[in-house]
Design a protein around this motif. Structure first.
Motif, PDB file in Angstrom:
ATOM      1  N   ARG A  28       0.834  -1.203   0.000  1.00  0.00           N
ATOM      2  CA  ARG A  28       0.000   0.000   0.000  1.00  0.00           C
ATOM      3  C   ARG A  28       0.867   1.249   0.000  1.00  0.00           C
ATOM      4  N   LYS A  32      -5.471   8.533  -0.252  1.00  0.00           N
ATOM      5  CA  LYS A  32      -6.781   8.822   0.320  1.00  0.00           C
ATOM      6  C   LYS A  32      -7.851   7.823  -0.115  1.00  0.00           C
ATOM      7  N   PRO A  34      -9.875   4.534   0.326  1.00  0.00           N
ATOM      8  CA  PRO A  34     -10.128   3.567   1.402  1.00  0.00           C
ATOM      9  C   PRO A  34      -9.873   2.127   0.962  1.00  0.00           C
ATOM     10  N   VAL A  41     -13.437  -0.276   6.684  1.00  0.00           N
ATOM     11  CA  VAL A  41     -12.223   0.400   6.224  1.00  0.00           C
ATOM     12  C   VAL A  41     -11.090   0.098   7.197  1.00  0.00           C
ATOM     13  N   TRP A  44      -5.532   2.770   3.881  1.00  0.00           N
ATOM     14  CA  TRP A  44      -5.624   3.703   2.763  1.00  0.00           C
ATOM     15  C   TRP A  44      -4.569   3.365   1.720  1.00  0.00           C
ATOM     16  N   HIS A  45      -4.876   3.715   0.473  1.00  0.00           N
ATOM     17  CA  HIS A  45      -3.978   3.444  -0.648  1.00  0.00           C
ATOM     18  C   HIS A  45      -4.025   4.652  -1.579  1.00  0.00           C
ATOM     19  N   PHE A  73     -12.732   2.861  -4.309  1.00  0.00           N
ATOM     20  CA  PHE A  73     -12.138   2.158  -3.169  1.00  0.00           C
ATOM     21  C   PHE A  73     -11.434   0.892  -3.625  1.00  0.00           C
TER      22      PHE A  73
END
Length: 386
Positions: A28, A32, A34, A41, A44-45, A73
Motif C-alpha cells: 500500500r 486517500k 479507502p 475500512v 488507505w492506498h 475504493f
C-alpha cells in the motif's frame, strides 16, 4: 405498500457479487483511497481498483459485515463487493443487506466464510423500485441526521482542542506545570484503575462493566454485556463511575479518553480503564483535563511510555502519575470554561439525540426492508420522535 407487489428472486438476481482483490499492507502506498476489509475500512492506498462507490460484505473472518463506500475504493479479497445493483436502488440494497442474516450460510471451518457461488442462490423478497426508494429515504434521513450530528461533535471537539492548546501555550512555563502526583497529594485529584472482577462476581442486578471497547474518542458507548453483582458493590469502592470522571484507556488501545456525563448510569471500570476524579476546588477542571489527554503535552510524554513492553501497548498508572500538566491560571481556566462548557453541552445533546436516532433506525430497519411496516407508518413514527 402491499407485500403482494414484492418479488421473490435469488440474491444473484438482485446484485452482482464480486470477490475483492489482494493488497498486502507492504504494497500500500499512502493515499486517500479507502482499503476495505471484512470488518470495514482498515487502511488507505493511493489508487482504487473499483472506480465508483459500492457496498462490501465481509467474506472471510468478519463474515456478513456490510459496509457502504461512497467513493472509489479497494475491496480486499476478504470481502465480496457490489457495484452493479441490477436496477435496484443502491441505498435500499445497503439497508437490505445490513438486515440480512448470513450466519446460516457459513461455509468455513475454523474461520467463518461466505461462498459467493453459494449465497447468490439464496431466495430473497424485494419490493418494487418505488418502494425501495421510499424505504431508503426514511432510513437515510435518520442516518443523515446522525452523520450531521457526528460532524457537529467533531467540529466542536476540534475547536475546544485548539482553545485548550491556546491556553496551554499561553501559560506553559515550567513553574505552571505540575505532575499528576502533585495534584493527588494536594487533594485536587483522585486517580485509579478499574476493578478486577472474578467470574463468580458476575450477575444481575448489578453494575455494568465499562471496558476499553466501550470508550470512544470523547464519549462512551456502553455495551451492557457484563455486570458485577450488586452484592459486591462495597468491594468496588471508588472504582464505580461518578459524573465528571475523566476516563482513559491504558492497555491495548491506549489513549481513548471520555467524560462521564450527567444522566449516565453507574458503571464499574475494568482494569484497563483509569479514572481521574477532580475535586471541586481543583485548579484543573474535568473538561480541561479531557482535552489535555487529547493534546500534544500529554502525548509528548506518554507516547514513548506506552510501547515499553513487548506485549500490547500499556500505560501504567505509575507512569501516568509522573506526567506533567500545565495548570492554567484561574482567569485562563475561567475563560476556557466560558468558551468550551457550552460546546460540551451541545456535544452531549447531539450524542443523546444520536442514541435516540440510532435506536429508532435499528428498530425500523428490519421492519421496513421485510415489509412488516408501511413507509407512511414509519414516517409518522419518525415525525413523532423529531
Amino acid at each position: 405498500m402491499s407485500n403482494t407487489d414484492w418479488l421473490t428472486l435469488s440474491l444473484g438476481e438482485v446484485v452482482a457479487l464480486q470477490r475483492g482483490f489482494d493488497l498486502s499492507s507492504d504494497r500500500r502506498i499512502a493515499g486517500k483511497v479507502p482499503v476495505v476489509g471484512a470488518s470495514g475500512v482498515i487502511g488507505w492506498h493511493d489508487q482504487p481498483v473499483v472506480a465508483s462507490g459500492g457496498i462490501t460484505i465481509g467474506r472471510a473472518g468478519a463474515m456478513g459485515v456490510v459496509t457502504r463506500v461512497r467513493e472509489p475504493f479497494w475491496p480486499l479479497n476478504t470481502t465480496l463487493f457490489v457495484t452493479d445493483f441490477h436496477g435496484n436502488d443502491p441505498d435500499f440494497i445497503y439497508y437490505f443487506l445490513k438486515n440480512f442474516d448470513f450466519t446460516p450460510y457459513n461455509s468455513g471451518g475454523v474461520q467463518p466464510m461466505l461462498n459467493r457461488n453459494y449465497i447468490r442462490n439464496i431466495p430473497v423478497q424485494i419490493p418494487p423500485y418505488s418502494a425501495q426508494k421510499a424505504i431508503a429515504e426514511v432510513l437515510g434521513a435518520l442516518d443523515d441526521k446522525i452523520e450531521a450530528n457526528e460532524r457537529q461533535i467533531a467540529t466542536l471537539n476540534d475547536f475546544c482542542s485548539a482553545w485548550h492548546q491556546h491556553i496551554t501555550n499561553r501559560t506553559n512555563t515550567n513553574s505552571a506545570t505540575q505532575t499528576l502526583t502533585e495534584l493527588v497529594e494536594r487533594g485536587f485529584l483522585a486517580v485509579g484503575d478499574g476493578y478486577r472482577t472474578k467470574q463468580s462476581e458476575h450477575g444481575e442486578p448489578g453494575l455494568p462493566i465499562l471496558r476499553v471497547a466501550d470508550v470512544g474518542h470523547g464519549a462512551i458507548t456502553p455495551s451492557f454485556t457484563h455486570y458485577v453483582s450488586n452484592a459486591y458493590r462495597g468491594a468496588m469502592g471508588s472504582k464505580v463511575s461518578q459524573q465528571g470522571d475523566v476516563i482513559l484507556t491504558t492497555k491495548g488501545t491506549v489513549g481513548r479518553v471520555a467524560l462521564i456525563e450527567a444522566g449516565q448510569p453507574d458503571f464499574v471500570y475494568s482494569p484497563q480503564v483509569c479514572y481521574f476524579r477532580l475535586a471541586e476546588n481543583s485548579p484543573v477542571s474535568p473538561l480541561f483535563m479531557l482535552y489535555w489527554f487529547q493534546g500534544k503535552e500529554f502525548w509528548s510524554q506518554a507516547g514513548g511510555l506506552k510501547g515499553q513492553t513487548d506485549m500490547a501497548d500499556y500505560l501504567s498508572l505509575r507512569d501516568i502519575r509522573t506526567l506533567r500538566i500545565t495548570v492554567p491560571s484561574p482567569a485562563d481556566l475561567s475563560e476556557f470554561s466560558r468558551v468550551c462548557n457550552p460546546m460540551q453541552e451541545q456535544s452531549e445533546a447531539a450524542r443523546r439525540e444520536n442514541h435516540t436516532l440510532t435506536v429508532l433506525r435499528d428498530t425500523l430497519l428490519p421492519q421496513l426492508v421485510t415489509g412488516k411496516i408501511r413507509v407512511k407508518d414509519a414516517e409518522r413514527i419518525v415525525e413523532d420522535a423529531a
